[in-house]
Write a protein that holds these residues in place. Structure first.
Motif, PDB file in Angstrom:
ATOM      1  N   ASN A  44       0.821  -1.222   0.000  1.00  0.00           N
ATOM      2  CA  ASN A  44       0.000   0.000   0.000  1.00  0.00           C
ATOM      3  C   ASN A  44       0.850   1.266   0.000  1.00  0.00           C
ATOM      4  O   ASN A  44       0.322   2.354  -0.276  1.00  0.00           O
ATOM      5  CB  ASN A  44      -0.910   0.024   1.236  1.00  0.00           C
ATOM      6  CG  ASN A  44      -1.911  -1.116   1.237  1.00  0.00           C
ATOM      7  OD1 ASN A  44      -2.286  -1.624   0.181  1.00  0.00           O
ATOM      8  ND2 ASN A  44      -2.345  -1.526   2.418  1.00  0.00           N
ATOM      9  N   THR A  46       2.653   3.097  -1.826  1.00  0.00           N
ATOM     10  CA  THR A  46       2.975   3.230  -3.242  1.00  0.00           C
ATOM     11  C   THR A  46       3.855   4.435  -3.559  1.00  0.00           C
ATOM     12  O   THR A  46       4.283   4.590  -4.704  1.00  0.00           O
ATOM     13  CB  THR A  46       1.684   3.307  -4.071  1.00  0.00           C
ATOM     14  OG1 THR A  46       0.843   4.340  -3.530  1.00  0.00           O
ATOM     15  CG2 THR A  46       0.934   1.979  -4.035  1.00  0.00           C
ATOM     16  N   SER A  68       3.984  -3.684  -6.265  1.00  0.00           N
ATOM     17  CA  SER A  68       3.111  -2.503  -6.375  1.00  0.00           C
ATOM     18  C   SER A  68       3.847  -1.205  -6.055  1.00  0.00           C
ATOM     19  O   SER A  68       3.299  -0.120  -6.269  1.00  0.00           O
ATOM     20  CB  SER A  68       1.918  -2.642  -5.429  1.00  0.00           C
ATOM     21  OG  SER A  68       1.168  -3.791  -5.728  1.00  0.00           O
ATOM     22  N   LEU A  69       5.064  -1.310  -5.537  1.00  0.00           N
ATOM     23  CA  LEU A  69       5.815  -0.115  -5.135  1.00  0.00           C
ATOM     24  C   LEU A  69       6.543   0.445  -6.358  1.00  0.00           C
ATOM     25  O   LEU A  69       7.768   0.428  -6.459  1.00  0.00           O
ATOM     26  CB  LEU A  69       6.804  -0.462  -4.019  1.00  0.00           C
ATOM     27  CG  LEU A  69       6.202  -1.174  -2.799  1.00  0.00           C
ATOM     28  CD1 LEU A  69       7.289  -1.515  -1.785  1.00  0.00           C
ATOM     29  CD2 LEU A  69       5.128  -0.322  -2.151  1.00  0.00           C
TER      30      LEU A  69
END
Length: 382
Positions: A44, A46, A68-69
């Protein structure tokens, strides 16, 4: 930014409220006592540019959500207890410049999508349990400076595509199960300074073109199945400080020009390599040589005059075919600590100058199994 580096903090990463953190760019928890697993909620964050969890006690697998990073540039997770595979989702992190997950228990193969990380300058995966062939896609990492894959269980050959890594300065592939010949494309790596290929099953000749990589200062290829003669082009490497070719199946003589390299070469190790002929007869004034190990070859002739090697600490010429008298002048070397001349054809009396200032630092002396005619003289006592 969240930075609690080296703060003796204890806890798990699950204690952090990832859903309510205000989009930090830096998440640094290194050198603490965090344990447990990396929660998938870390995906999360990001806005992260740097995720640094190194030197903790974190276990479990690397969550695929790290993919997702998308802004991540630095991923340091080394020196933990992580296991399982490297998730291929890391290959989505196109801005990544440094990836270090060494000193863990990761297994499986290197995912080919890592070859998409065009900005990567550091890829450090050594000291894990990774296996399988090294993917040729890593040859796409044209900004890579450091590629360190030692002490794993990789098989297959060294990818010829590594010749595309024109910015590479350090290549560590030692202590694996690599086979076949060293690809000649390695000689394209003209910025290379460190080349470690020790403890594999590599075969074929030592590349003549290695002499063109002028900045090389450390070459280790010991414990392989390399064959053929030593290329004289190695003498062109005027920055070379360490040369370790021991325990191979080489043949022929040591080029005489190796003696001229002693002005910069600090370590020569070619023990148990099937070399023959005579040794270089001259060594440079101002020699840097500190360790000279040619144990277990088929070398003949005289012991070389190494009086110029005033920094020499280790001289091991044991188990050869040298035919000479006792080299009294070795006692003038002020740093000599280890001297082995065992199992040769040395003969005559063992004489010293009678001075108590000979062999002052000597700690290990092995002259056994020669043909000396008198016992070793005792140092005078006061």
């Amino acid at each position: 930014m969240l930075n609690i580096t080296n703060s003796r903090a204890i806890g798990t990463l699950h204690d952090f409220p990832f859903s309510s953190l205000s989009f930090p760019e830096y998440f640094k928890l290194s050198m603490n006592n965090f344990y447990g697993t990396i929660p998938p909620e870390i995906g999360n964050l990001t806005n992260l540019i740097c995720l640094d969890l190194h030197t903790n006690q974190i276990s479990g697998t690397i969550p695929s959500q790290i993919g997702s990073l998308v802004k991540l540039q630095i991923l340091h997770i080394f020196d933990n207890h992580l296991n399982g595979p490297i998730p291929e989702e890391i290959g989505y992190l196109r801005y990544l410049t440094k990836l270090s997950s060494c000193w863990n228990f990761l297994n499986g193969s290197i995912p080919p999508p890592l070859g998409n990380l065009n900005n990567l300058s550091y890829l450090l995966l050594y000291d894990n349990q990774l296996s399988g062939p090294i993917p040729g896609e890593l040859g796409n990492l044209k900004n890579l400076n450091y590629l360190e894959l030692s002490n794993n269980q990789f098989t297959g050959s060294i990818p010829s595509s590594f010749g595309n890594l024109r910015n590479l300065q350090s290549l560590f592939l030692g202590d694996n199960n690599l086979i076949e010949e060293i690809p000649s494309s390695i000689c394209n790596l003209t910025l290379l300074t460190l080349l470690h290929l020790f403890r594999n099953n590599l075969k074929g000749n030592i590349l003549q073109c290695l002499g063109n990589i002028s900045g090389l200062w450390c070459v280790t290829m010991s414990h392989n199945n390399l064959s053929g003669e030593l290329p004289s082009s190695i003498c062109n490497l005027t920055s070379l400080q360490v040369l370790d070719l021991g325990r191979n199946n080489l043949m022929g003589a040591i080029p005489q020009c190796f003696g001229n390299m002693s002005s910069h070469l600090e370590v020569i190790d070619m023990q148990h390599s099937n070399l023959s002929g005579t040794l270089p007869t001259t060594f440079s004034i101002g020699s840097a040589l500190g360790s000279f190990n040619l144990h277990g070859n088929k070398l003949e002739g005289k012991i070389p005059r190494v009086e110029n090697c005033q920094l020499l600490e280790v001289l091991d010429l044991g188990d050869n075919l040298l035919n000479d008298t006792f080299p009294m002048w070795l006692g003038t070397l002020p740093e000599l600590r280890v001297l082995s001349l065992r199992l040769n054809k040395l003969h005559g009396p063992i004489r010293t100058s009678g001075s108590e200032y000979m062999f002052l630092e000597l700690r290990i002396l092995d002259l056994s199994r020669n043909d000396f005619s008198k016992n070793l003289p005792m140092r005078p006592t006061i």
